[in-house]
Structure formats: structure tokens, C-alpha cells
Design a protein around this motif. Structure first.
Motif, PDB file in Angstrom:
ATOM      1  N   ILE A  28       0.836  -1.199   0.000  1.00 31.32           N
ATOM      2  CA  ILE A  28       0.000   0.000   0.000  1.00 31.32           C
ATOM      3  C   ILE A  28       0.872   1.251   0.000  1.00 31.32           C
ATOM      4  O   ILE A  28       0.609   2.222  -0.722  1.00 31.32           O
ATOM      5  CB  ILE A  28      -0.951  -0.012   1.219  1.00 31.32           C
ATOM      6  CG1 ILE A  28      -1.972  -1.150   1.073  1.00 31.32           C
ATOM      7  CG2 ILE A  28      -1.673   1.324   1.368  1.00 31.32           C
ATOM      8  CD1 ILE A  28      -2.844  -1.361   2.293  1.00 31.32           C
ATOM      9  N   THR A  42       2.386   2.335  -3.357  1.00 28.47           N
ATOM     10  CA  THR A  42       1.443   2.824  -4.362  1.00 28.47           C
ATOM     11  C   THR A  42       1.433   4.350  -4.344  1.00 28.47           C
ATOM     12  O   THR A  42       1.519   4.969  -3.283  1.00 28.47           O
ATOM     13  CB  THR A  42       0.028   2.291  -4.062  1.00 28.47           C
ATOM     14  OG1 THR A  42       0.083   0.860  -3.965  1.00 28.47           O
ATOM     15  CG2 THR A  42      -0.954   2.682  -5.145  1.00 28.47           C
ATOM     16  N   ARG A  54      -3.414   5.311  -4.295  1.00 30.71           N
ATOM     17  CA  ARG A  54      -3.664   4.740  -2.964  1.00 30.71           C
ATOM     18  C   ARG A  54      -4.936   5.315  -2.353  1.00 30.71           C
ATOM     19  O   ARG A  54      -5.781   4.585  -1.829  1.00 30.71           O
ATOM     20  CB  ARG A  54      -2.468   5.013  -2.055  1.00 30.71           C
ATOM     21  CG  ARG A  54      -2.662   4.480  -0.631  1.00 30.71           C
ATOM     22  CD  ARG A  54      -1.393   4.617   0.187  1.00 30.71           C
ATOM     23  NE  ARG A  54      -0.991   5.995   0.356  1.00 30.71           N
ATOM     24  CZ  ARG A  54       0.208   6.479   0.048  1.00 30.71           C
ATOM     25  NH1 ARG A  54       1.130   5.687  -0.465  1.00 30.71           N
ATOM     26  NH2 ARG A  54       0.498   7.747   0.241  1.00 30.71           N
ATOM     27  N   TRP A  70      -8.116  -4.845  -1.642  1.00 31.04           N
ATOM     28  CA  TRP A  70      -6.936  -4.190  -2.222  1.00 31.04           C
ATOM     29  C   TRP A  70      -6.410  -4.997  -3.404  1.00 31.04           C
ATOM     30  O   TRP A  70      -6.136  -4.453  -4.474  1.00 31.04           O
ATOM     31  CB  TRP A  70      -5.840  -4.012  -1.169  1.00 31.04           C
ATOM     32  CG  TRP A  70      -4.635  -3.303  -1.727  1.00 31.04           C
ATOM     33  CD1 TRP A  70      -3.551  -3.863  -2.338  1.00 31.04           C
ATOM     34  CD2 TRP A  70      -4.430  -1.889  -1.778  1.00 31.04           C
ATOM     35  NE1 TRP A  70      -2.678  -2.893  -2.755  1.00 31.04           N
ATOM     36  CE2 TRP A  70      -3.191  -1.671  -2.426  1.00 31.04           C
ATOM     37  CE3 TRP A  70      -5.161  -0.789  -1.328  1.00 31.04           C
ATOM     38  CZ2 TRP A  70      -2.675  -0.394  -2.637  1.00 31.04           C
ATOM     39  CZ3 TRP A  70      -4.640   0.483  -1.539  1.00 31.04           C
ATOM     40  CH2 TRP A  70      -3.417   0.672  -2.186  1.00 31.04           C
TER      41      TRP A  70
END
Length: 383
Positions: free
Chosen positions: A198, A201, A206, A271
Motif C-alpha cells: 500500500i 502505491t 492509494r 486491495w
């Protein structure tokens, strides 16, 4: 591009197997029938293609060696073979085929040598091994052309496809308690590196992904209010923060190590569904989740596939979940694994089973009972 057909010989549970795949495929079967081992074929090909620390020999060693890979029912013919067909759409002729066979040489150091490596493009041979040069220098047969950038130039598209395969079987405890074991397994199969993924990104992407996840969590998790990303001001470590409705005006914030297991697994699933990998392998996504949430997983997957149709996204799922299979799924997208004295077999729905599902019964009614162990009713007598 999609994997549309897989043929195996002597791979783990499977002495012989030939199965089709679609944009999304659900693999069901009793415990220990080989669902994870079937997914591992694609992880194996990915590991061969890895630019750093990959290759055939390491991929085999990482799985405990050829004796752990080869089917126990392989007696006289000990070659392990994997054949994959890749097409633009599920029902179209293959654009690419990749075939790999290997076995121990049978003498001395027991090297693992390639017995076959064939690539075709639209029916025409691109590479066919062993070549005369391979036979003169059999050390060349310890490496695939797939793993060598100088050798896979003409079929780099295939290598790139395999390399991008992503496997997820998120284990919340490993994510919550990373300090217990700081080492993340290669390929991050258990989601330990989710926070780092995450964090890497771009901020705009994100935030967009987290907004979509926040919307989903607000529907699935009672009292959930807000989700945000932040970096620890002292350690620089990435964290997710969630707020919940509370008697206080501004609610209560929790870090990911305080999230419930189900919340973490749902965040990881949502995700990964938004990632742009060609092939996503999901291992029992229903774990730790309420059945009401699980029942929506196929709908979420289908919606993501429609949104990403131009990228040729493919999702392959293993499951035991009745709630998940209550959905009106494509009946050609369900693979049932069954054991036999000669290894595990796989099949699609029979004509009669197709008719029952066409008449309104769900895969949970028709197919899932076939995965039920024959003597399971005796389990309650355990003393």
C-alpha cells in the motif's frame, strides 16, 4: 490474456490432469484433494520467471525437491510436465502455448534436467527443446529458456504473464505481529507485506483505492466510519488507521494490529482485487468473514473483472464456502477435485448437474455436496 487450459502429468496430487479455465474459476473439493497444489502450478511458473532469485532449480528446491513435487502415483514414468494454453478469451483458440517437462537425470548428482520445453505462437513453433546444442552440453538443460532474458525474447509476453501472477492467502496474525518474524516469505503469499504494498502505491492511486475499500467496509463492518493511511512519525512504518462510531464525538481510532481478523482479510482482498496483475490466485477468501460478506465475493470479483476487461484480468479461487457458492455462478467455471486410487482428478459439472443448476439450484446445492467426504457423518463419534 487468460490461462484457458492446463494439462499436468505427475504434479503433486495429479498423475494426469486436463482442465479448462475461465475469467474466474472456482475450485472445490474435500481437504487434501490438491486445491492449493493446483494453484501452486501457477506460482511455480511465476517463480521460474522471477528476475531475481528465480529459475527452475530454485523453484523446485523451494518446494522440497523433485520428490516432493512428483506425484506419488508416478511409478515408471517419472517426468513432471506442465502444459499451459493462453488465449485472449476463454472460448477462443490459444495464442500461446507453453510446455515444460523435467525429471532427475538418474545418475550421479541427480540434477534436474529439462526433458521438454516447447513454446508455440498461433500454432507455430517458437522454441523447441532439447536442441542439438542442449544434447551436446546437458548443463544447458538445468535452465529453462523461460527464465533467461536472452532466450525468451521471442516469447517475453509469456514470461511476463507468468511473472505477474499474484497469490493471496492473507494470515492476519502475520500482519498484526510482524515483529515476531520480520522475514516476509518470497512472493508474500500470506499478506505480510500488505502495508508495504500500500505504501509503495502512488498517493493518488492509494487514496482512490482506500476510498473504495472504505465504502465497502462501511457496509460490511458494524460502526466502521473511516479508513486512512499514515506513516509512523518515529519509525516511518506504514499503517492503516480506522475509526469507528463511538460515544465520543470524534469516534475511536484503531491501527491495523487492532483490526479484527475478518476486517484485515477483507481489506487485503479488496486491495488485491484492485491490483493490475493479470492473474490473481485467491486461497479460501471466505476465511474469518461473515457469510453475508462471503456471499458477495463473487459479485465483487465479477464487477472488478468487468471494470478491468481491457487488461484481461483472471481470478482463480479455491473455496469450501456454501455461502460463496450460493451465487448463480457460471456452471463452466466450477472445478470439482475428486480423489481416486490413481491420484486426484478434476471435472466440470455433468450434463445432469448442469440441468439442475440451469433449473435454479445453486452450485452449493449441486456441486458442493460432491466434495463431502464419504464417511464424514462418523466424525461426530470421535472420542
Amino acid at each position: 490474456m487468460l490461462i484457458t487450459k492446463l494439462t499436468l502429468k505427475n504434479w503433486r496430487n495429479f498423475k494426469k490432469l486436463e482442465v479448462p479455465f475461465r475469467n474466474r474459476t472456482y475450485i472445490i473439493g474435500a481437504n487434501a484433494t490438491g486445491k492449493s497444489n493446483l494453484l501452486d502450478v501457477f506460482r511455480f511458473l511465476r517463480d521460474i520467471c522471477k528476475p531475481a532469485g528465480g529459475g527452475l532449480q530454485k523453484a523446485i528446491d523451494d518446494r522440497g525437491g523433485i520428490k516432493k513435487l512428483r506425484c506419488l502415483q508416478a511409478r515408471t514414468d517419472i517426468e513432471v510436465r506442465i502444459d499451459v494454453e493462453l488465449s485472449e478469451e476463454a472460448d477462443e483458440e490459444p495464442i500461446w502455448t507453453y510446455s515444460l517437462g523435467f525429471k532427475p537425470e538418474g545418475k550421479g548428482a541427480q540434477r534436474i534436467l529439462i526433458t521438454r520445453e516447447v513454446v508455440t505462437h498461433k500454432g507455430k513453433n517458437v522454441i523447441s527443446r532439447p536442441t542439438a546444442l542442449d544434447r551436446r552440453d546437458d548443463a544447458r538443460l538445468t535452465q529453462t529458456a523461460l527464465e533467461q532474458i536472452n532466450s525468451n525474447v521471442k516469447f517475453r509476453e509469456v514470461a511476463d504473464f507468468f511473472q505477474e501472477a499474484t497469490y493471496l492467502h492473507l494470515v492476519p496474525q502475520l500482519l498484526k505481529h510482524a515483529e515476531i518474524n520480520g522475514r516476509t516469505a518470497e512472493g508474500d503469499p500470506f499478506g505480510q507485506g500488505l502495508m508495504q504494498r500500500i505504501a509503495k502505491t502512488s498517493q493518488k492511486t492509494r487514496e482512490a483505492k482506500l476510498r473504495r475499500i472504505q465504502t465497502a467496509l462501511s457496509k460490511a463492518v458494524p460502526q466502521f466510519s473511516e479508513l486512512k493511511f499514515e506513516l509512523d512519525k518515529v519509525t516511518g512504518q506504514p499503517h492503516l488507521m480506522a475509526s469507528y462510531q463511538h460515544w465520543r464525538n470524534h469516534g475511536a481510532w484503531q491501527r491495523e494490529d487492532q483490526f479484527s481478523d475478518g476486517t484485515l482479510r477483507l481489506i487485503g482482498l479488496l486491495w488485491m482485487l484492485q491490483e493490475n496483475t493479470n492473474l490473481l490466485l485467491l486461497e479460501e477468501p471466505e476465511l474469518s468473514l461473515n457469510d453475508a460478506i462471503v456471499s458477495h465475493i463473487p459479485l465483487m470479483i465479477d464487477r472488478i473483472l468487468r471494470q478491468q476487461k481491457s487488461t484481461g484480468r483472471q481470478v482463480i479461487i479455491t473455496t469450501h464456502s456454501e455461502a460463496l457458492l450460493r451465487n448463480p455462478l457460471d456452471t463452466n467455471a466450477i472445478l470439482l477435485l475428486e480423489t481416486s486410487p490413481d491420484g486426484t482428478t478434476a471435472r466440470l459439472a455433468t450434463d445432469d448437474e448442469q440441468m439442475m443448476m440451469d433449473a435454479g439450484l445453486s452450485p452449493a446445492d449441486v456441486m458442493l455436496p460432491k466434495a463431502r467426504p464419504a464417511e464424514i457423518d462418523q466424525l461426530g463419534l470421535f472420542t
